[in-house]
Design a protein around this motif. Structure first.
Motif, PDB file in Angstrom:
ATOM      1  N   GLY A 212       0.800  -1.221   0.000  1.00 53.44           N
ATOM      2  CA  GLY A 212       0.000   0.000   0.000  1.00 53.44           C
ATOM      3  C   GLY A 212       0.836   1.276   0.000  1.00 53.44           C
ATOM      4  O   GLY A 212       0.314   2.366  -0.273  1.00 53.44           O
ATOM      5  N   SER A 236       6.576  -5.269   4.738  1.00 49.26           N
ATOM      6  CA  SER A 236       6.124  -6.604   4.336  1.00 49.26           C
ATOM      7  C   SER A 236       7.063  -7.099   3.240  1.00 49.26           C
ATOM      8  O   SER A 236       7.834  -6.333   2.656  1.00 49.26           O
ATOM      9  N   ALA A 238       6.163  -7.988   0.323  1.00 52.69           N
ATOM     10  CA  ALA A 238       5.773  -7.413  -0.968  1.00 52.69           C
ATOM     11  C   ALA A 238       6.576  -6.139  -1.228  1.00 52.69           C
ATOM     12  O   ALA A 238       7.037  -5.895  -2.343  1.00 52.69           O
ATOM     13  N   THR A 254       9.722 -15.238   6.877  1.00 49.25           N
ATOM     14  CA  THR A 254      11.045 -15.288   6.258  1.00 49.25           C
ATOM     15  C   THR A 254      11.740 -13.936   6.375  1.00 49.25           C
ATOM     16  O   THR A 254      12.605 -13.587   5.581  1.00 49.25           O
ATOM     17  N   ILE A 268      -0.696  -2.906   4.797  1.00 40.49           N
ATOM     18  CA  ILE A 268      -0.277  -4.312   4.843  1.00 40.49           C
ATOM     19  C   ILE A 268      -1.541  -5.137   5.019  1.00 40.49           C
ATOM     20  O   ILE A 268      -2.334  -4.872   5.923  1.00 40.49           O
ATOM     21  N   GLY A 270      -1.935  -8.394   5.798  1.00 36.71           N
ATOM     22  CA  GLY A 270      -1.963  -9.355   6.894  1.00 36.71           C
ATOM     23  C   GLY A 270      -1.960 -10.797   6.414  1.00 36.71           C
ATOM     24  O   GLY A 270      -2.698 -11.633   6.923  1.00 36.71           O
ATOM     25  N   ALA A 271      -1.084 -11.114   5.452  1.00 39.45           N
ATOM     26  CA  ALA A 271      -0.906 -12.499   4.984  1.00 39.45           C
ATOM     27  C   ALA A 271      -0.366 -13.343   6.138  1.00 39.45           C
ATOM     28  O   ALA A 271       0.298 -12.825   7.032  1.00 39.45           O
ATOM     29  N   ASN A 288      -5.543   0.605   6.996  1.00 38.95           N
ATOM     30  CA  ASN A 288      -5.732  -0.048   5.709  1.00 38.95           C
ATOM     31  C   ASN A 288      -7.054   0.439   5.125  1.00 38.95           C
ATOM     32  O   ASN A 288      -8.028   0.620   5.848  1.00 38.95           O
ATOM     33  N   ALA A 293      -9.496  -6.444   5.223  1.00 38.29           N
ATOM     34  CA  ALA A 293      -8.114  -6.931   5.277  1.00 38.29           C
ATOM     35  C   ALA A 293      -7.902  -7.750   6.556  1.00 38.29           C
ATOM     36  O   ALA A 293      -8.306  -7.334   7.637  1.00 38.29           O
ATOM     37  N   ASP A 306      -7.160   5.874   4.111  1.00 37.04           N
ATOM     38  CA  ASP A 306      -6.000   6.030   3.241  1.00 37.04           C
ATOM     39  C   ASP A 306      -4.776   6.356   4.089  1.00 37.04           C
ATOM     40  O   ASP A 306      -4.748   7.366   4.779  1.00 37.04           O
TER      41      ASP A 306
ATOM     42  N   PRO B  37      12.898 -22.504   2.153  1.00 35.73           N
ATOM     43  CA  PRO B  37      13.180 -21.360   1.267  1.00 35.73           C
ATOM     44  C   PRO B  37      14.621 -20.842   1.341  1.00 35.73           C
ATOM     45  O   PRO B  37      15.201 -20.474   0.323  1.00 35.73           O
TER      46      PRO B  37
HETATM   47  C1  LIG Z   1       7.782 -18.634   1.123  1.00 38.30           C
HETATM   48  C2  LIG Z   1       7.089 -17.341   1.433  1.00 38.30           C
HETATM   49  C3  LIG Z   1       7.555 -16.586   2.504  1.00 38.30           C
HETATM   50  C4  LIG Z   1       6.956 -15.356   2.812  1.00 38.30           C
HETATM   51  N1  LIG Z   1       7.440 -14.628   3.870  1.00 38.30           N
HETATM   52  C5  LIG Z   1       6.887 -13.424   4.141  1.00 38.30           C
HETATM   53  C6  LIG Z   1       7.392 -12.623   5.202  1.00 38.30           C
HETATM   54  O1  LIG Z   1       8.335 -12.982   5.899  1.00 38.30           O
HETATM   55  N2  LIG Z   1       6.821 -11.431   5.427  1.00 38.30           N
HETATM   56  C7  LIG Z   1       5.774 -10.953   4.677  1.00 38.30           C
HETATM   57  O2  LIG Z   1       5.319  -9.838   4.957  1.00 38.30           O
HETATM   58  N3  LIG Z   1       5.296 -11.695   3.676  1.00 38.30           N
HETATM   59  C8  LIG Z   1       5.827 -12.902   3.375  1.00 38.30           C
HETATM   60  N4  LIG Z   1       5.360 -13.610   2.315  1.00 38.30           N
HETATM   61  C9  LIG Z   1       4.417 -12.932   1.367  1.00 38.30           C
HETATM   62  C10 LIG Z   1       2.990 -12.915   1.817  1.00 38.30           C
HETATM   63  O3  LIG Z   1       2.366 -14.101   1.381  1.00 38.30           O
HETATM   64  C11 LIG Z   1       2.267 -11.700   1.183  1.00 38.30           C
HETATM   65  O4  LIG Z   1       2.384 -11.776  -0.216  1.00 38.30           O
HETATM   66  C12 LIG Z   1       2.803 -10.335   1.624  1.00 38.30           C
HETATM   67  O5  LIG Z   1       2.899 -10.288   3.035  1.00 38.30           O
HETATM   68  C13 LIG Z   1       1.861  -9.240   1.161  1.00 38.30           C
HETATM   69  O6  LIG Z   1       2.388  -7.975   1.471  1.00 38.30           O
HETATM   70  P1  LIG Z   1       1.434  -6.713   1.642  1.00 38.30           P
HETATM   71  O7  LIG Z   1       0.472  -6.958   2.747  1.00 38.30           O
HETATM   72  O8  LIG Z   1       2.294  -5.524   1.762  1.00 38.30           O
HETATM   73  O9  LIG Z   1       0.717  -6.626   0.228  1.00 38.30           O
HETATM   74  P2  LIG Z   1      -0.789  -6.885  -0.197  1.00 38.30           P
HETATM   75  O10 LIG Z   1      -1.257  -8.199   0.278  1.00 38.30           O
HETATM   76  O11 LIG Z   1      -0.866  -6.569  -1.616  1.00 38.30           O
HETATM   77  O12 LIG Z   1      -1.599  -5.814   0.643  1.00 38.30           O
HETATM   78  C14 LIG Z   1      -1.520  -4.433   0.452  1.00 38.30           C
HETATM   79  C15 LIG Z   1      -2.556  -3.816   1.356  1.00 38.30           C
HETATM   80  O13 LIG Z   1      -2.441  -2.411   1.286  1.00 38.30           O
HETATM   81  C16 LIG Z   1      -3.746  -1.850   1.332  1.00 38.30           C
HETATM   82  N5  LIG Z   1      -3.651  -0.514   0.715  1.00 38.30           N
HETATM   83  C17 LIG Z   1      -3.348  -0.216  -0.557  1.00 38.30           C
HETATM   84  N6  LIG Z   1      -3.302   1.126  -0.709  1.00 38.30           N
HETATM   85  C18 LIG Z   1      -3.581   1.677   0.505  1.00 38.30           C
HETATM   86  C19 LIG Z   1      -3.664   3.009   0.970  1.00 38.30           C
HETATM   87  N7  LIG Z   1      -3.452   4.055   0.184  1.00 38.30           N
HETATM   88  N8  LIG Z   1      -3.981   3.212   2.283  1.00 38.30           N
HETATM   89  C20 LIG Z   1      -4.207   2.143   3.111  1.00 38.30           C
HETATM   90  N9  LIG Z   1      -4.126   0.867   2.702  1.00 38.30           N
HETATM   91  C21 LIG Z   1      -3.794   0.634   1.417  1.00 38.30           C
HETATM   92  C22 LIG Z   1      -4.601  -2.826   0.569  1.00 38.30           C
HETATM   93  O14 LIG Z   1      -5.951  -2.721   0.983  1.00 38.30           O
HETATM   94  C23 LIG Z   1      -3.995  -4.164   0.971  1.00 38.30           C
HETATM   95  O15 LIG Z   1      -4.645  -4.714   2.119  1.00 38.30           O
HETATM   96  C24 LIG Z   1       5.892 -14.862   2.014  1.00 38.30           C
HETATM   97  C25 LIG Z   1       5.417 -15.633   0.955  1.00 38.30           C
HETATM   98  C26 LIG Z   1       5.991 -16.871   0.669  1.00 38.30           C
HETATM   99  C27 LIG Z   1       5.451 -17.664  -0.463  1.00 38.30           C
END
Ligand SMILES: Cc1cc2nc3c(=O)[nH]c(=O)nc-3n(C[C@H](O)[C@H](O)[C@H](O)COP(=O)(O)OP(=O)(O)OC[C@H]3O[C@@H](n4cnc5c(N)ncnc54)[C@H](O)[C@@H]3O)c2cc1C
Ligand SMILES: Nc1ncnc2c1ncn2[C@@H]1O[C@H](COP(=O)(O)O)[C@@H](O)[C@H]1O
Lengths: 325, 258
Positions: A212, A236, A238, A254, A268, A270-271, A288, A293, A306, B37
């Protein structure tokens, strides 16, 4: 049990985690009937012994030597010597970068078991048991050392309180037996990240940003809030994979598993892998724009909105609160 | 340049964990097991060294017979040989026992360098590589994000709180690999086909000259439990600026977090 605590110092300063470990060691020694000692390695580190006495060390084995000016595998040898000198039944290290590197080098040398990243323990009536997270905190295991066997633990920083418990802190010069030939895997220098805030592993407050955040340039709004709160910036995976921020900031299964007093998750989702790394934080704030989420399921407080509006307002509000005293 | 790579067969990070009724085992459901991993970074590093300097990459695992899948993955990426150390209890071996098995295996194959992962997901011990190095009496550098090799001299970067350490070591050594060291390759179709034909050596405790008593666990497991559920949280309402004011007040007065 006689307990030996490795007291980590960097640049001539004791780490807070070292005092936390000392408090754990003291409590185990008291509950099981034994002495607690610290081992301190470095160059010109003698003066740090006093603080360890205050935190509960009956004795402090000091290895003040140019051979310990930089961290190396020789630290393992020296700590092993201290353990033998006091006939230690338990070894306590901090689960820091150095402690996690050092502890297994010592316990393998002594042929004893090691528990990593302990987050709680009970010590009473001569017995002690330890709790540690597994699967990055998706579950917790309670373990007891095999009867009569010495063992080691690393204890997670920021989890155990530092308790004042003044003891003699008698300084003993460590007969470490290290020679220049033992200096293997020597740290040559430390490159510190420019203008870095605290590391997430050490911070009591973490302001974390995910996908985000939209781009690297936006992390400065998190830095501003983190600075105002005296915290660190997390991320995160991502955001790390997108190249917006260095991997050392990644929180999760990881990345780093953290349990700060306050974790603020901005953009974030919350995966499961992220939650594993931070859901033991005392207070969690989720910001968020998606009310569905999963991060909201673990949040103490949530704002659906936002982050680009919320975060700067929050920085202002914290400033105002501080100004008002 | 002969490289040993330690690879562990682990449930993937999506796995949802439950505690079985006896309180002493985990119920991982239909968990999908994969190569740890971090060990992919180790395999990749080994392959890059082999491509530059020649020699062989041998993947080694300790586990049950299913762990052969993780060996096949390493072979498909390009490893030359694989060793499966599997016997009763090996899949539940604690870090010290695992290290003793791996050190015994390492004693039977020529190597210049041992690569392992920063940590095995699940157990989260971050110990095995360091233990093996000590048992073999060779230097160990952990959490490595950068590696240069000149002759037998290694210059490594390792991640520490708020910075990077530069560490010097000489071969033979054990290096634990952290994200950032490289980008692991995906196995090609050709690699996957070739992996099926590559040899996997199987060793039991007796083949490794190990006394089962030396593999006894150092700690007894008393119980496993899930983390306590978090108390229900509060999603604030109202205009955003008012919500932010309320949040900061709550953090200060109610949660005492700032
Ligand atoms: C082997 C493996 C290991 C992994 N290890 C990790 C790890 O250690 N740590 C980790 O974090 N992930 C890990 N992951 C990845 C995990 O599965 C997710 O893909 C990742 O955590 C997603 O990151 P994110 O929440 O930033 O992104 P997204 O899931 O894309 O979420 C983004 C969020 O931002 C919000 N958003 C967007 N724009 C705004 C805004 N302007 N204002 C407010 N909210 C907004 C959206 O609503 C959404 O909820 C791993 C995956 C695998 C396969
Ligand atoms: N059973 C195993 N078989 C092979 N390698 C292992 C095993 N357990 C741990 N390792 C190696 O040691 C590293 C650290 O694991 P751990 O100490 O379990 O966190 C892993 O990334 C692997 O490279």
């Amino acid at each position: 049990m006689n307990v030996l605590v490795f007291a980590e110092q960097r640049d001539g300063k004791l780490k807070k985690a070292a005092l936390e470990a000392m408090s754990v060691g003291r409590e185990i020694a008291d509950a099981t009937g034994g002495t607690a000692a610290a081992v301190l390695l470095g160059q010109g580190v003698g003066p740090l012994a006093e603080a360890l006495g205050k935190a509960g060390a009956d004795k402090v084995y000091v290895g003040d030597d140019a051979l310990f000016a930089s961290y190396s595998d020789a630290y393992g040898l020296a700590v092993g010597k201290a353990a033998q000198a006091m006939a230690a039944n338990a070894l306590v290290f901090s689960a820091t970068a150095m402690g996690k590197d050092l502890a297994p080098k010592v316990t393998a040398r002594l042929g004893i078991g090691l528990l990593s990243d302990v987050t709680s323990f009970t010590a009473a009536g001569g017995a002690v048991s330890f709790q540690r997270p597994i699967y990055a905190g998706k579950a917790f295991a309670t373990l007891v050392p095999a009867a009569g066997k010495p063992f080691g633990v690393t204890v997670r920083p920021n989890v155990f309180p530092v308790k004042e418990c003044p003891k003699a802190g008698e300084v003993v010069s460590l007969d470490h037996g290290v020679t220049p030939g033992d200096l293997k895997a020597v740290v040559e220098k430390i490159l510190t990240a420019q203008g870095e805030l605290l590391d997430v592993a050490e911070a009591n407050i973490i302001v974390s940003g995910g996908r985000g955040m939209k781009g690297p340039e936006n992390y400065k709004i998190l830095e501003e809030l983190a600075k105002e709160l005296g915290g660190a910036v997390g991320a995160s995976r991502a955001a790390v994979d997108a190249g917006w921020i260095d991997h050392s900031h990644q929180v999760g299964q990881t990345g780093k598993v953290v349990s700060p007093g306050l974790y603020i998750a901005c953009g974030i989702s919350g995966a499961i892998q992220h939650l594993a790394g931070m859901s033991s934080s005392k207070v969690i704030v989720a910001i968020n724009k998606d009310p569905e989420a999963p991060i909201f399921k673990v949040a103490t407080y949530g704002i659906v909105g936002d982050l680009f509006e919320v975060v700067p307002l929050m920085t202002q509000a914290v400033k105002a609160m501080k100004a008002a005293g | 340049m002969n490289v040993l790579v330690f690879v562990k067969h682990v449930p993937d990070t999506e796995t949802r964990v439950k505690v079985a009724a006896d309180g002493l085992h985990l119920d991982l459901g239909e968990a999908n097991f994969v190569i740890n991993p971090y060990d992919e970074f180790a395999v990749e590093q080994g392959l890059q060294l082999k491509e530059r300097l020649g020699g062989e990459v041998t993947a080694v695992t300790v586990g049950n017979d299913d762990a052969v899948k993780t060996l096949r993955q390493a072979l498909a990426m390009g490893a030359d040989k694989a060793i499966l150390c599997s016997d009763a209890g090996f899949d539940e071996a604690d870090p010290l026992a695992t290290a003793r098995i791996l050190a015994a295996a390492a004693g039977k194959v020529p190597y210049d360098l041992i690569l392992c992962g920063k940590h095995g997901v699940g157990g989260d011990n971050q110990q095995v590589g360091s233990l093996v190095g000590q048992l073999l009496g060779i230097p160990v550098v952990t959490v490595v994000t950068g590696m240069e090799l000149e002759g037998t001299s290694l210059q490594l970067k390792r991640e520490v709180e708020g910075g990077t350490e530069v560490v010097k070591a000489t071969l033979p050594a054990v290096i634990s690999c952290q994200k950032g060291l490289n980008e692991p390759r995906y196995p090609s179709l050709k690699g996957i086909m070739a992996a099926k034909k590559k040899e996997v050596t199987a060793w039991k405790a007796a083949d490794l000259g190990l006394d089962p008593a030396s593999l006894a666990p150092a700690f007894g497991l008393q119980k496993l439990e899930l983390p306590p559920p978090r108390p229900a949280g509060r999603v604030l309402a109202g205009e955003i600026p008012a919500q932010v004011q309320e949040l900061v007040k709550l953090l200060h007065e109610e949660a005492k977090a700032i």
